[in-house]
Each structure stands twice: as structure tokens, then as C-alpha cells.
Design a protein around this motif. Sequence first.
Motif, PDB file in Angstrom:
ATOM      1  N   LEU A  86       7.226   1.953  -5.315  1.00  0.00           N
ATOM      2  CA  LEU A  86       7.215   3.194  -5.542  1.00  0.00           C
ATOM      3  C   LEU A  86       5.751   3.185  -6.188  1.00  0.00           C
ATOM      4  O   LEU A  86       5.556   1.766  -6.730  1.00  0.00           O
ATOM      5  N   CYS A  87       4.673   4.026  -6.309  1.00  0.00           N
ATOM      6  CA  CYS A  87       2.810   4.366  -5.900  1.00  0.00           C
ATOM      7  C   CYS A  87       3.541   4.446  -7.375  1.00  0.00           C
ATOM      8  O   CYS A  87       4.502   5.373  -8.393  1.00  0.00           O
ATOM      9  N   ASP A  88       2.618   4.118  -8.097  1.00  0.00           N
ATOM     10  CA  ASP A  88       2.335   4.672 -10.109  1.00  0.00           C
ATOM     11  C   ASP A  88       2.138   5.769  -9.905  1.00  0.00           C
ATOM     12  O   ASP A  88       2.682   6.657 -10.839  1.00  0.00           O
ATOM     13  N   LYS A  89       1.010   6.711  -9.048  1.00  0.00           N
ATOM     14  CA  LYS A  89       0.484   7.695  -9.243  1.00  0.00           C
ATOM     15  C   LYS A  89       0.622   8.869  -8.695  1.00  0.00           C
ATOM     16  O   LYS A  89       0.464  10.147  -8.937  1.00  0.00           O
ATOM     17  N   CYS A  90       1.367   9.091  -7.318  1.00  0.00           N
ATOM     18  CA  CYS A  90       1.908   9.782  -6.777  1.00  0.00           C
ATOM     19  C   CYS A  90       3.783   9.494  -6.138  1.00  0.00           C
ATOM     20  O   CYS A  90       4.232   9.924  -5.641  1.00  0.00           O
ATOM     21  N   SER A  91       4.176   8.229  -6.509  1.00  0.00           N
ATOM     22  CA  SER A  91       5.468   7.639  -6.023  1.00  0.00           C
ATOM     23  C   SER A  91       6.035   8.256  -4.439  1.00  0.00           C
ATOM     24  O   SER A  91       7.039   7.745  -4.832  1.00  0.00           O
ATOM     25  N   GLY A  92       4.846   7.429  -4.103  1.00  0.00           N
ATOM     26  CA  GLY A  92       4.795   7.299  -2.479  1.00  0.00           C
ATOM     27  C   GLY A  92       5.376   6.198  -2.263  1.00  0.00           C
ATOM     28  O   GLY A  92       5.885   4.961  -3.363  1.00  0.00           O
ATOM     29  N   GLU A  93       5.719   6.270  -1.114  1.00  0.00           N
ATOM     30  CA  GLU A  93       7.072   4.642  -0.633  1.00  0.00           C
ATOM     31  C   GLU A  93       5.127   3.615  -0.583  1.00  0.00           C
ATOM     32  O   GLU A  93       4.287   4.139  -0.085  1.00  0.00           O
ATOM     33  N   ILE A 116       0.746  -1.354   0.132  1.00  0.00           N
ATOM     34  CA  ILE A 116       0.095   0.029   0.245  1.00  0.00           C
ATOM     35  C   ILE A 116       0.951   1.267  -0.073  1.00  0.00           C
ATOM     36  O   ILE A 116       2.009   1.564   0.737  1.00  0.00           O
ATOM     37  N   CYS A 117       0.039   2.488  -0.496  1.00  0.00           N
ATOM     38  CA  CYS A 117       1.220   3.333  -0.741  1.00  0.00           C
ATOM     39  C   CYS A 117       1.050   4.436   0.059  1.00  0.00           C
ATOM     40  O   CYS A 117      -0.530   4.846   1.138  1.00  0.00           O
ATOM     41  N   LYS A 118       2.062   5.058   1.105  1.00  0.00           N
ATOM     42  CA  LYS A 118       1.773   5.402   2.543  1.00  0.00           C
ATOM     43  C   LYS A 118       1.196   6.762   2.407  1.00  0.00           C
ATOM     44  O   LYS A 118       0.473   7.251   3.900  1.00  0.00           O
ATOM     45  N   SER A 119       1.855   7.554   0.898  1.00  0.00           N
ATOM     46  CA  SER A 119       1.198   8.824   0.701  1.00  0.00           C
ATOM     47  C   SER A 119      -0.605   8.704   0.183  1.00  0.00           C
ATOM     48  O   SER A 119      -1.091   9.588   1.220  1.00  0.00           O
ATOM     49  N   CYS A 120      -0.876   7.977  -0.807  1.00  0.00           N
ATOM     50  CA  CYS A 120      -2.079   7.727  -1.008  1.00  0.00           C
ATOM     51  C   CYS A 120      -3.191   6.556  -0.841  1.00  0.00           C
ATOM     52  O   CYS A 120      -3.926   7.066  -1.286  1.00  0.00           O
ATOM     53  N   GLY A 121      -2.433   5.789  -0.736  1.00  0.00           N
ATOM     54  CA  GLY A 121      -3.573   4.272   0.355  1.00  0.00           C
ATOM     55  C   GLY A 121      -3.428   4.091  -0.915  1.00  0.00           C
ATOM     56  O   GLY A 121      -4.628   2.552  -0.850  1.00  0.00           O
TER      57      GLY A 121
HETATM   58 ZN    ZN Z   1       0.371   6.780  -3.747  1.00  0.00          ZN
END
Ligand code: ZN
Length: 216
Positions: free
Chosen positions: A149-156, A129-134
Motif C-alpha cells: 500500500l502507498c504511504d501517500k494515498c493508500s493506493g495499491e 508503483i502506486c496505481k493511484s498516484c504513481g
Molecule cells: Zn499513491
Amino acid sequence: MNIIFMGPPGAGKGTQAERIVSEFKIPHISTGDAFRAAMKQGTAMGVKAKEYVDQGLLVPDDITIGIVKERLQEADCASGFLLDGFPRTLEQAAALDDILTGMERKLDHVINLRVDRDLLLARLTGRRICKSCGATYHVIFNPPHREHLCDKCSGELYQRSDDTEEKVGTRLDEYINKTAPLLAYYEQKHLLREVNGEQEIDAVTSEINSVLRGQA
Ligand code: ZN
Ligand code: AP5
Ligand code: MG
């Protein structure tokens, strides 16, 4: 449109909810997400919920029902809502009926995502799961383009603390003992629709869409 998504842990409720709410422009209400947010912030409710969530056990009904009651009264729910992971006990279902009656609202659809136990285990232990956007991924079934890394926001990306084999076992037992009886409850009310959650993510979305649009 007032909708409930039911199904065992890992059935795909969150994955499908993300897609359906963006299409129908209604809020996504996940009690699991609400507990995780409160745990992260360290609120009094979060500290209490953590005792249960970390063990894979259901959080007591009084806490859970209070959260949903408040959330449903917020302005963005006026045009509808998608409940993901609530209700999970007969007491919660009865409380939801009372809340909605008090608001002169009613449920339109209860969708049950059906997935076999072995597949659930594979889905949950591989979830990230993305830490930034879920946003939700799976290391094999739905991998991000760049590892971790998240495709949508590059979050971890991280792994949920209750996605270990042991905790998944407890969560599945809780589902069978306390939540599965709700299927009969909604069947009696002629609200329940079964969707085959074992198909590919897009195929599940289109089956749900057909049900919601009255084409299935
Ligand atoms: Zn994200
Ligand atoms: P909650 O967060 O609701 O967890 P859950 O019900 O165990 O469900 P999950 O979120 O694990 O699964 P999901 O169905 O959303 O699957 P997802 O789409 O992520 O609850 C957590 C805890 O909070 C509970 O244990 C409890 O302690 C507490 N709680 C919450 N609500 C409560 C309540 N009402 N009462 C009391 N306590 C409560 O998909 C899973 C994985 O599979 C992902 O990696 C995804 O990429 C992949 N995937 C999804 N669909 C497919 C597909 N079609 N094909 C291949 N892979 C797929
Ligand atoms: Mg979920």
C-alpha cells in the motif's frame, strides 16, 4: 530551469524527478509515464507503443518526438521543465534542439545518474508503483510502511510489466546501444554533469540540488 535526467533503466530518474520538480516547481515530463498512461487508456498511440514497451524496446522516434513537442508547448512549461527518459536517441536529441530553438529556449542542465548494471537489475525487479498516484517504492531499498500500500494515498502497489529479468536485459541493451552515445553529445555541448546514483536516495537528491544551484 530546463533540465534533462539521463541514466540507464533503474538509475533513479523517476525517484529523483519527483523530488526535484516539487522543489523547483516545474513539470515532470516522463515519456515512459506518458506511454504507460496511453496504454492504460487504450488510445491509438498507446496500442502502438505497447508493442515496443512490452518487449523492452524503444518506441519509434516519430511517435516519441511528437509527444514531447506537444507537451513542451503547454503553458505549465513556461517556467521550465524536467525531461525524464527523453531524449534516448541521437535523432531525439537533435529534434529536441530544434524544438527548443523554435521556442527560443535552451537547456540548462543534463544530469546523468550513474549506476552499475548489477545494481540496476536489483532495483528494477524490486520496484513497486502506486496505481493511484504513481509514487515509486522498492521492496528492500525503499519499502512502503504497509506492505502493498502507498504511504501517500493508500493506493495499491503493482509491478511494471517490463520489470522482469528478461525485459530488463533488453532494456539495458537498448540503453547501451542507442542512448549511451548521447552522453558524448551533451558533453561536447558542455551541459553534461555526472551524479553518483549509487548513493542513498537522499544523498543523490542533495548532489543533484548542488549541481542545479551551481554549488558543485
Ligand atoms: Zn499513491
Ligand atoms: P521509462 O519508464 O523511462 O523506463 P526506464 O528508462 O527503463 O527507467 P525506469 O523508469 O525503469 O527507471 P528510473 O531511472 O526512473 O528509476 P526509478 O526512480 O523508478 O521507459 C519505459 C519504456 O518506455 C522504455 O523501455 C521504452 O519502451 C519506452 N520509452 C520511454 N521513453 C522513451 C524514449 N524517449 N524513446 C523511446 N522509447 C521510450 O528507480 C528504480 C527503483 O530503484 C525503484 O524501486 C526505486 O525505489 C529504487 N531506487 C531509486 N533510487 C534509489 C537509490 N538511490 N537507492 C536505492 N534504491 C533506489
Ligand atoms: Mg522512471
